[in-house]
Write a protein that holds these residues in place. Structure first.
Motif, PDB file in Angstrom:
ATOM      1  N   CYS A  46       0.836  -1.214   0.000  1.00 49.55           N
ATOM      2  CA  CYS A  46       0.000   0.000   0.000  1.00 49.55           C
ATOM      3  C   CYS A  46       0.864   1.255   0.000  1.00 49.55           C
ATOM      4  O   CYS A  46       0.588   2.212  -0.726  1.00 49.55           O
ATOM      5  N   VAL A  47       1.920   1.250   0.828  1.00 52.48           N
ATOM      6  CA  VAL A  47       2.827   2.395   0.887  1.00 52.48           C
ATOM      7  C   VAL A  47       3.537   2.587  -0.447  1.00 52.48           C
ATOM      8  O   VAL A  47       3.683   3.707  -0.941  1.00 52.48           O
ATOM      9  N   ALA A  48       3.968   1.476  -1.062  1.00 50.83           N
ATOM     10  CA  ALA A  48       4.663   1.550  -2.340  1.00 50.83           C
ATOM     11  C   ALA A  48       3.746   2.094  -3.440  1.00 50.83           C
ATOM     12  O   ALA A  48       4.166   2.903  -4.267  1.00 50.83           O
ATOM     13  N   ALA A  49       2.496   1.644  -3.440  1.00 51.89           N
ATOM     14  CA  ALA A  49       1.543   2.125  -4.447  1.00 51.89           C
ATOM     15  C   ALA A  49       1.296   3.624  -4.276  1.00 51.89           C
ATOM     16  O   ALA A  49       1.244   4.375  -5.258  1.00 51.89           O
ATOM     17  N   PHE A  50       1.143   4.063  -3.012  1.00 50.14           N
ATOM     18  CA  PHE A  50       0.946   5.492  -2.761  1.00 50.14           C
ATOM     19  C   PHE A  50       2.176   6.290  -3.185  1.00 50.14           C
ATOM     20  O   PHE A  50       2.071   7.360  -3.778  1.00 50.14           O
ATOM     21  N   SER A  51       3.379   5.754  -2.867  1.00 51.47           N
ATOM     22  CA  SER A  51       4.623   6.431  -3.248  1.00 51.47           C
ATOM     23  C   SER A  51       4.752   6.542  -4.758  1.00 51.47           C
ATOM     24  O   SER A  51       5.191   7.567  -5.289  1.00 51.47           O
ATOM     25  N   TYR A  52       4.359   5.482  -5.465  1.00 53.99           N
ATOM     26  CA  TYR A  52       4.434   5.488  -6.923  1.00 53.99           C
ATOM     27  C   TYR A  52       3.524   6.577  -7.509  1.00 53.99           C
ATOM     28  O   TYR A  52       3.938   7.363  -8.366  1.00 53.99           O
ATOM     29  N   ARG A  53       2.298   6.630  -7.017  1.00 51.69           N
ATOM     30  CA  ARG A  53       1.357   7.646  -7.513  1.00 51.69           C
ATOM     31  C   ARG A  53       1.842   9.052  -7.158  1.00 51.69           C
ATOM     32  O   ARG A  53       1.704   9.982  -7.954  1.00 51.69           O
ATOM     33  N   LEU A  54       2.429   9.191  -5.959  1.00 50.42           N
ATOM     34  CA  LEU A  54       2.947  10.495  -5.542  1.00 50.42           C
ATOM     35  C   LEU A  54       4.094  10.933  -6.445  1.00 50.42           C
ATOM     36  O   LEU A  54       4.146  12.097  -6.875  1.00 50.42           O
ATOM     37  N   SER A  55       5.002  10.009  -6.756  1.00 52.36           N
ATOM     38  CA  SER A  55       6.142  10.336  -7.620  1.00 52.36           C
ATOM     39  C   SER A  55       5.673  10.728  -9.018  1.00 52.36           C
ATOM     40  O   SER A  55       6.194  11.682  -9.610  1.00 52.36           O
TER      41      SER A  55
ATOM     42  N   VAL B 280      12.644  -0.991   8.476  1.00 55.48           N
ATOM     43  CA  VAL B 280      12.522  -0.603   7.064  1.00 55.48           C
ATOM     44  C   VAL B 280      11.094  -0.168   6.744  1.00 55.48           C
ATOM     45  O   VAL B 280      10.875   0.858   6.094  1.00 55.48           O
ATOM     46  N   VAL B 281      10.108  -0.939   7.204  1.00 48.70           N
ATOM     47  CA  VAL B 281       8.710  -0.615   6.911  1.00 48.70           C
ATOM     48  C   VAL B 281       8.320   0.716   7.553  1.00 48.70           C
ATOM     49  O   VAL B 281       7.677   1.570   6.921  1.00 48.70           O
ATOM     50  N   THR B 282       8.705   0.905   8.814  1.00 48.99           N
ATOM     51  CA  THR B 282       8.381   2.150   9.510  1.00 48.99           C
ATOM     52  C   THR B 282       9.054   3.343   8.846  1.00 48.99           C
ATOM     53  O   THR B 282       8.429   4.388   8.626  1.00 48.99           O
ATOM     54  N   SER B 283      10.332   3.198   8.519  1.00 51.68           N
ATOM     55  CA  SER B 283      11.078   4.297   7.910  1.00 51.68           C
ATOM     56  C   SER B 283      10.552   4.631   6.514  1.00 51.68           C
ATOM     57  O   SER B 283      10.439   5.809   6.148  1.00 51.68           O
ATOM     58  N   THR B 284      10.211   3.598   5.746  1.00 57.63           N
ATOM     59  CA  THR B 284       9.675   3.825   4.395  1.00 57.63           C
ATOM     60  C   THR B 284       8.341   4.543   4.462  1.00 57.63           C
ATOM     61  O   THR B 284       8.081   5.478   3.688  1.00 57.63           O
ATOM     62  N   THR B 285       7.484   4.110   5.380  1.00 62.66           N
ATOM     63  CA  THR B 285       6.183   4.771   5.538  1.00 62.66           C
ATOM     64  C   THR B 285       6.370   6.231   5.940  1.00 62.66           C
ATOM     65  O   THR B 285       5.700   7.131   5.404  1.00 62.66           O
ATOM     66  N   TRP B 286       7.280   6.471   6.872  1.00 62.61           N
ATOM     67  CA  TRP B 286       7.583   7.841   7.297  1.00 62.61           C
ATOM     68  C   TRP B 286       8.063   8.664   6.106  1.00 62.61           C
ATOM     69  O   TRP B 286       7.630   9.813   5.924  1.00 62.61           O
ATOM     70  N   SER B 287       8.956   8.101   5.304  1.00 60.81           N
ATOM     71  CA  SER B 287       9.522   8.827   4.163  1.00 60.81           C
ATOM     72  C   SER B 287       8.446   9.262   3.180  1.00 60.81           C
ATOM     73  O   SER B 287       8.458  10.397   2.692  1.00 60.81           O
ATOM     74  N   VAL B 288       7.522   8.356   2.893  1.00 64.08           N
ATOM     75  CA  VAL B 288       6.476   8.662   1.915  1.00 64.08           C
ATOM     76  C   VAL B 288       5.553   9.756   2.434  1.00 64.08           C
ATOM     77  O   VAL B 288       5.217  10.700   1.716  1.00 64.08           O
TER      78      VAL B 288
ATOM     79  N   LYS C 208      13.559   7.597 -13.671  1.00 64.53           N
ATOM     80  CA  LYS C 208      12.738   6.461 -14.087  1.00 64.53           C
ATOM     81  C   LYS C 208      12.589   5.432 -12.969  1.00 64.53           C
ATOM     82  O   LYS C 208      11.545   4.790 -12.846  1.00 64.53           O
ATOM     83  N   VAL C 209      13.628   5.269 -12.164  1.00 62.44           N
ATOM     84  CA  VAL C 209      13.615   4.235 -11.128  1.00 62.44           C
ATOM     85  C   VAL C 209      12.916   4.701  -9.850  1.00 62.44           C
ATOM     86  O   VAL C 209      12.264   3.901  -9.166  1.00 62.44           O
ATOM     87  N   MET C 210      13.004   5.987  -9.529  1.00 61.31           N
ATOM     88  CA  MET C 210      12.502   6.499  -8.253  1.00 61.31           C
ATOM     89  C   MET C 210      11.069   6.096  -7.934  1.00 61.31           C
ATOM     90  O   MET C 210      10.776   5.709  -6.791  1.00 61.31           O
ATOM     91  N   PRO C 211      10.100   6.154  -8.899  1.00 61.29           N
ATOM     92  CA  PRO C 211       8.734   5.766  -8.549  1.00 61.29           C
ATOM     93  C   PRO C 211       8.607   4.326  -8.072  1.00 61.29           C
ATOM     94  O   PRO C 211       7.624   3.971  -7.420  1.00 61.29           O
ATOM     95  N   PHE C 212       9.597   3.476  -8.393  1.00 64.00           N
ATOM     96  CA  PHE C 212       9.509   2.069  -8.032  1.00 64.00           C
ATOM     97  C   PHE C 212      10.319   1.719  -6.787  1.00 64.00           C
ATOM     98  O   PHE C 212      10.300   0.560  -6.351  1.00 64.00           O
ATOM     99  N   MET C 213      11.030   2.701  -6.205  1.00 62.08           N
ATOM    100  CA  MET C 213      11.943   2.412  -5.106  1.00 62.08           C
ATOM    101  C   MET C 213      11.243   1.753  -3.919  1.00 62.08           C
ATOM    102  O   MET C 213      11.786   0.834  -3.296  1.00 62.08           O
ATOM    103  N   SER C 214      10.036   2.215  -3.587  1.00 68.17           N
ATOM    104  CA  SER C 214       9.345   1.672  -2.415  1.00 68.17           C
ATOM    105  C   SER C 214       9.010   0.197  -2.595  1.00 68.17           C
ATOM    106  O   SER C 214       8.915  -0.548  -1.614  1.00 68.17           O
ATOM    107  N   PHE C 215       8.822  -0.249  -3.850  1.00 67.62           N
ATOM    108  CA  PHE C 215       8.516  -1.655  -4.087  1.00 67.62           C
ATOM    109  C   PHE C 215       9.709  -2.537  -3.722  1.00 67.62           C
ATOM    110  O   PHE C 215       9.542  -3.709  -3.382  1.00 67.62           O
TER     111      PHE C 215
END
Length: 236
Positions: A161-170, A220-228, A196-203
């Motif tokens: 879910c976080v990765a999908a949101f990050s992708y749409r945000l990017s 990792v999960v907590t930090s990634t969620t915080w980052s997004v 090109k790669v940045m939108p996929f980093m969270s995945f």
């Protein structure tokens, strides 16, 4: 290691009344939040730097027109422009780099059987039914629908879910800043592949969660969620 282990144990003791057997997991989440709070001023500076770099795009577009046939000269001119405007093209990397030591500290702490010559008591802590020192492959031995397997399934859902949101945000940020494209839609020197790669980093976090001890995966999960969330707020 022993000092950090003592810190985690103390945090777990403080959180014990609220989280019970999962107090150590909650302590890791709290520790991650504290690390991110310490790094937050640098994240704000990185956001300001990103906005400053965006403001430079018209000048960079002129440089592309002038040195478009000489990539080396163009790259040198772009770097000189950043230096003149006191804008660092790599400022955004610093917050992430400063978190690497904390991650590896957790990784080694929950991968070691002993700490300071004594048995590592932290390995006995769990997140619900999943031991913090075990990996996804260990959880699978009990079955996908076992208690530990379901814990990892929940983590994978959160990361997805976080990765999908990050992708749409990017993608939205890229679409909202057409100035980042210079000269015929080509990317700025050296940034094409990164963009090109940045939108996929969270995945990629999914892979990390699957191969590290659960304690490090929580970090990792907590930090990634915080980052997004932080990026959504700072770059709005």
């Amino acid at each position: 290691m022993s000092v950090f282990a003592t810190l985690v144990e103390h945090l777990a003791d403080l959180l014990q009344p609220l989280f019970g057997a999962s107090a150590a997991a909650a302590a890791i989440v709290l520790f991650t939040a504290l690390v991110r709070l310490l790094v937050h001023p640098l994240s704000r500076a990185a956001a300001r730097g990103q906005k400053a770099r965006t403001a430079l795009q018209p000048k960079i577009a002129e440089l592309r027109k002038k040195h478009g046939k000489n990539p080396e000269k163009l790259q040198k001119a772009v770097l000189e422009l950043h230096a003149e405007e006191k804008v660092s093209p790599l400022a955004g990397c610093l917050p992430g780099m400063l978190q690497i030591p904390a991650f590896f500290l957790l990784y080694h702490l929950f991968s070691s059987d002993t700490i300071g010559g004594e048995a590592n008591g932290l390995l006995g802590h769990q997140l619900f039914a999943a031991p913090l020192g075990e990996r996804w492959t260990d959880a699978l031995q009990g079955g996908v629908l076992s208690g530990a397997g379901l814990v990892y399934a929940g983590l994978f859902v959160v990361v997805g879910c976080v990765a999908a949101f990050s992708y749409r945000l990017s993608r939205r940020m890229t679409a909202a800043n057409p100035a980042a494209q210079a000269g015929g839609g080509e990317q700025l020197p050296g940034l094409g592949a990164v963009t090109k790669v940045m939108p996929f980093m969270s995945f990629f976090t999914l892979v990390t969660v699957a191969v590290v001890p659960l304690a490090a995966a929580l970090y990792v999960v907590t930090s990634t969620t915080w980052s997004v969330v932080e990026r959504a707020v700072l770059y709005r």
